[in-house]
Scaffold this motif. Structure first.
Motif, PDB file in Angstrom:
ATOM      1  N   GLU A  66      63.746  23.532  36.645  1.00 50.50           N
ATOM      2  CA  GLU A  66      63.955  22.120  36.317  1.00 50.50           C
ATOM      3  C   GLU A  66      62.708  21.268  36.584  1.00 50.50           C
ATOM      4  OE1 GLU A  66      66.597  20.586  34.883  1.00 50.50           O
ATOM      5  OE2 GLU A  66      67.335  22.644  34.584  1.00 50.50           O
ATOM      6  N   ARG A  67      61.954  21.625  37.630  1.00 49.12           N
ATOM      7  CA  ARG A  67      60.771  20.827  37.993  1.00 49.12           C
ATOM      8  C   ARG A  67      59.507  21.648  37.766  1.00 49.12           C
ATOM      9  NH1 ARG A  67      60.102  18.649  43.564  1.00 49.12           N
ATOM     10  NH2 ARG A  67      61.057  20.587  44.232  1.00 49.12           N
ATOM     11  N   TRP A  68      58.530  20.995  37.143  1.00 54.14           N
ATOM     12  CA  TRP A  68      57.248  21.630  36.854  1.00 54.14           C
ATOM     13  C   TRP A  68      56.117  20.742  37.339  1.00 54.14           C
ATOM     14  CZ3 TRP A  68      56.596  26.422  34.672  1.00 54.14           C
ATOM     15  CH2 TRP A  68      57.769  27.037  34.217  1.00 54.14           C
ATOM     16  N   ARG A  69      55.110  21.372  37.943  1.00 52.69           N
ATOM     17  CA  ARG A  69      53.921  20.636  38.390  1.00 52.69           C
ATOM     18  C   ARG A  69      52.685  21.361  37.874  1.00 52.69           C
ATOM     19  NH1 ARG A  69      50.858  20.313  43.943  1.00 52.69           N
ATOM     20  NH2 ARG A  69      51.975  22.240  44.386  1.00 52.69           N
ATOM     21  N   PRO A  70      51.859  20.677  37.064  1.00 56.91           N
ATOM     22  CA  PRO A  70      50.613  21.313  36.626  1.00 56.91           C
ATOM     23  C   PRO A  70      49.650  21.447  37.798  1.00 56.91           C
ATOM     24  CG  PRO A  70      50.821  19.090  35.711  1.00 56.91           C
ATOM     25  CD  PRO A  70      52.050  19.351  36.509  1.00 56.91           C
ATOM     26  N   ARG A  83      41.329  29.121  28.008  1.00 53.60           N
ATOM     27  CA  ARG A  83      41.587  28.590  29.347  1.00 53.60           C
ATOM     28  C   ARG A  83      42.903  29.147  29.862  1.00 53.60           C
ATOM     29  NH1 ARG A  83      38.048  24.845  30.652  1.00 53.60           N
ATOM     30  NH2 ARG A  83      39.280  23.765  32.212  1.00 53.60           N
ATOM     31  N   VAL A  84      43.047  29.168  31.183  1.00 52.84           N
ATOM     32  CA  VAL A  84      44.316  29.519  31.807  1.00 52.84           C
ATOM     33  C   VAL A  84      44.867  28.253  32.453  1.00 52.84           C
ATOM     34  CG1 VAL A  84      43.252  30.346  33.965  1.00 52.84           C
ATOM     35  CG2 VAL A  84      45.534  31.117  33.323  1.00 52.84           C
ATOM     36  N   HIS A  85      46.119  27.956  32.145  1.00 53.47           N
ATOM     37  CA  HIS A  85      46.799  26.753  32.625  1.00 53.47           C
ATOM     38  C   HIS A  85      47.769  27.178  33.721  1.00 53.47           C
ATOM     39  CE1 HIS A  85      45.264  24.557  29.096  1.00 53.47           C
ATOM     40  NE2 HIS A  85      45.376  25.741  28.525  1.00 53.47           N
ATOM     41  N   LEU A  86      47.615  26.595  34.904  1.00 50.62           N
ATOM     42  CA  LEU A  86      48.407  26.995  36.066  1.00 50.62           C
ATOM     43  C   LEU A  86      49.501  25.968  36.331  1.00 50.62           C
ATOM     44  CD1 LEU A  86      45.434  28.018  38.378  1.00 50.62           C
ATOM     45  CD2 LEU A  86      46.652  29.421  36.700  1.00 50.62           C
ATOM     46  N   PHE A  87      50.688  26.466  36.710  1.00 49.15           N
ATOM     47  CA  PHE A  87      51.832  25.606  36.972  1.00 49.15           C
ATOM     48  C   PHE A  87      52.596  26.095  38.194  1.00 49.15           C
ATOM     49  CE2 PHE A  87      51.110  25.210  32.448  1.00 49.15           C
ATOM     50  CZ  PHE A  87      51.292  23.848  32.223  1.00 49.15           C
ATOM     51  N   GLU A  88      53.274  25.151  38.848  1.00 44.10           N
ATOM     52  CA  GLU A  88      54.264  25.469  39.864  1.00 44.10           C
ATOM     53  C   GLU A  88      55.626  25.083  39.298  1.00 44.10           C
ATOM     54  OE1 GLU A  88      54.966  24.773  44.560  1.00 44.10           O
ATOM     55  OE2 GLU A  88      54.569  22.983  43.363  1.00 44.10           O
ATOM     56  N   ALA A 133      46.267  30.130  41.591  1.00 44.12           N
ATOM     57  CA  ALA A 133      47.515  29.371  41.488  1.00 44.12           C
ATOM     58  C   ALA A 133      48.241  29.313  42.828  1.00 44.12           C
ATOM     59  CB  ALA A 133      48.415  29.971  40.410  1.00 44.12           C
ATOM     60  N   LEU A 134      48.275  30.414  43.552  1.00 42.40           N
ATOM     61  CA  LEU A 134      48.906  30.422  44.876  1.00 42.40           C
ATOM     62  C   LEU A 134      48.208  29.445  45.822  1.00 42.40           C
ATOM     63  CD1 LEU A 134      49.490  34.246  45.359  1.00 42.40           C
ATOM     64  CD2 LEU A 134      51.267  32.498  45.044  1.00 42.40           C
ATOM     65  N   LEU A 135      46.902  29.457  45.807  1.00 43.07           N
ATOM     66  CA  LEU A 135      46.125  28.538  46.643  1.00 43.07           C
ATOM     67  C   LEU A 135      46.449  27.079  46.305  1.00 43.07           C
ATOM     68  CD1 LEU A 135      43.753  28.012  48.656  1.00 43.07           C
ATOM     69  CD2 LEU A 135      42.278  28.017  46.652  1.00 43.07           C
ATOM     70  N   LEU A 136      46.483  26.772  45.032  1.00 45.20           N
ATOM     71  CA  LEU A 136      46.719  25.393  44.606  1.00 45.20           C
ATOM     72  C   LEU A 136      48.157  24.951  44.830  1.00 45.20           C
ATOM     73  CD1 LEU A 136      44.625  25.493  41.331  1.00 45.20           C
ATOM     74  CD2 LEU A 136      44.042  24.306  43.450  1.00 45.20           C
TER      75      LEU A 136
END
Length: 144
Positions: A66-70, A83-88, A133-136
């Motif tokens: 339900e929730r996404w954070r770039p 490019r690679v686009h990272l999300f949580e 991505a894990l770091l961010l």
């Protein structure tokens, strides 16, 4: 350079209510064995970054969110415009994986963020987008 290599990709850090992270593993014989990775993959024609992230998370992990954070967008290599686009992803709903023929050996497990980051530190990820991505995503709000 192939068209495949020129397509952007998305990678997702999916975190459940307890802060556990969805990690996939598979054997990559050409690279010496089993590695961990986050759900993700290359864009389909005309697909937007978030749409790709949603699709890959649903297919590879059987998860919707339900929730996404770039978390940012980064060059894959200096010699390629892709490019690679990272999300949580948070507020997850679990369902069945929908793996392609080449993904049938993907194993899904859930890890504490600290263990996932340690695995990245130990070189257990084949590609660099997962550890980045894990770091961010590790902002100290594992349960929020």
């Amino acid at each position: 350079m192939s068209t495949e290599a020129m397509r952007d990709a998305a990678v997702v850090v999916a975190r459940d209510a307890q802060g556990l992270v969805a990690l996939l593993s598979a054997n990559f014989p050409n690279h010496g064995g089993e590695y961990l990775f986050l759900p993700g993959g290359r864009f389909e024609l005309g697909e937007a970054p978030l749409d790709c992230a949603r699709r890959e998370l649903r297919e590879e992990a059987g998860v919707t969110a339900e929730r996404w954070r770039p978390l940012g967008s980064y060059a894959i290599t200096l010699s390629c415009q892709a490019r690679v686009h990272l999300f949580e992803a948070r507020d997850l709903t679990l369902g069945p994986q929908d793996l392609t023929e080449t993904e049938q050996d993907f194993k899904l497990t859930w890890w504490p963020m600290s263990d996932a980051r340690q695995a990245a530190h130990d070189g257990r990820f084949l590609l660099p987008a997962g550890p980045l991505a894990l770091l961010l995503a590790d902002d100290g709000t594992a349960g929020s």
